[in-house]
Design a protein around this motif. Structure first.
Motif, PDB file in Angstrom:
ATOM      1  N   ALA A   1      62.010  50.434  24.618  1.00  0.00           N
ATOM      2  CA  ALA A   1      62.936  49.628  25.423  1.00  0.00           C
ATOM      3  C   ALA A   1      62.489  48.170  25.447  1.00  0.00           C
ATOM      4  O   ALA A   1      63.307  47.259  25.303  1.00  0.00           O
ATOM      5  N   CYS A   2      61.196  47.950  25.613  1.00  0.00           N
ATOM      6  CA  CYS A   2      60.676  46.577  25.625  1.00  0.00           C
ATOM      7  C   CYS A   2      60.941  45.883  24.289  1.00  0.00           C
ATOM      8  O   CYS A   2      61.303  44.702  24.261  1.00  0.00           O
ATOM      9  N   ASN A   3      60.775  46.607  23.197  1.00  0.00           N
ATOM     10  CA  ASN A   3      61.069  46.046  21.875  1.00  0.00           C
ATOM     11  C   ASN A   3      62.553  45.696  21.753  1.00  0.00           C
ATOM     12  O   ASN A   3      62.907  44.659  21.187  1.00  0.00           O
ATOM     13  N   TYR A   4      63.406  46.573  22.273  1.00  0.00           N
ATOM     14  CA  TYR A   4      64.849  46.318  22.262  1.00  0.00           C
ATOM     15  C   TYR A   4      65.171  45.042  23.038  1.00  0.00           C
ATOM     16  O   TYR A   4      65.921  44.186  22.564  1.00  0.00           O
ATOM     17  N   PHE A   5      64.585  44.882  24.229  1.00  0.00           N
ATOM     18  CA  PHE A   5      64.810  43.680  25.034  1.00  0.00           C
ATOM     19  C   PHE A   5      64.331  42.442  24.288  1.00  0.00           C
ATOM     20  O   PHE A   5      64.996  41.399  24.304  1.00  0.00           O
TER      21      PHE A   5
END
Length: 114
Positions: A97-101
């Motif tokens: 999720a952090c990578n997506y953000f």
């Protein structure tokens, strides 16, 4: 007109990222839920599952519960039990999720500069 052009560039860039094989396949409700959670995480506010399924402005409780399960299955969130009360479960972002953000943030920056 320049600001709308930047928005359109952002949309095109974000669609390109979402089309990548490694990108998570998220539907509109999953993206909305993830965005709502991200805003809370950004404020360092813990989010209980009960809080997340109360986001009535996004969808019904049943739909939200299903989308949270899907986000967990897709590796975007993890469920962490409260250490003092096992009945309470928190939703936390995963590295995915952090990578997506981060990827979405890069799209915004790139669109604004062009």
């Amino acid at each position: 007109m320049k600001s709308s052009a930047a928005y359109l560039r952002f949309l095109n860039l974000s669609k390109s990222i979402e089309a990548l094989p490694a990108a998570p396949s998220l539907d509109l409700i999953e993206r909305e839920v993830l965005s709502a959670l991200a805003l809370r995480w950004n404020k360092n506010q813990p989010i209980l599952i009960a809080d997340a399924i109360s986001l009535k402005e996004i969808a019904s409780q049943a739909t939200l519960h299903g989308r949270l399960k899907q986000l967990k299955k897709k590796g975007m969130v993890k469920i962490v039990p409260d250490s003092s009360d096992g009945r309470r479960k928190y939703i936390e972002p995963t590295q995915k999720a952090c990578n997506y953000f981060d990827q979405m943030a890069k799209c915004i920056i790139k669109a604004a500069k062009a």
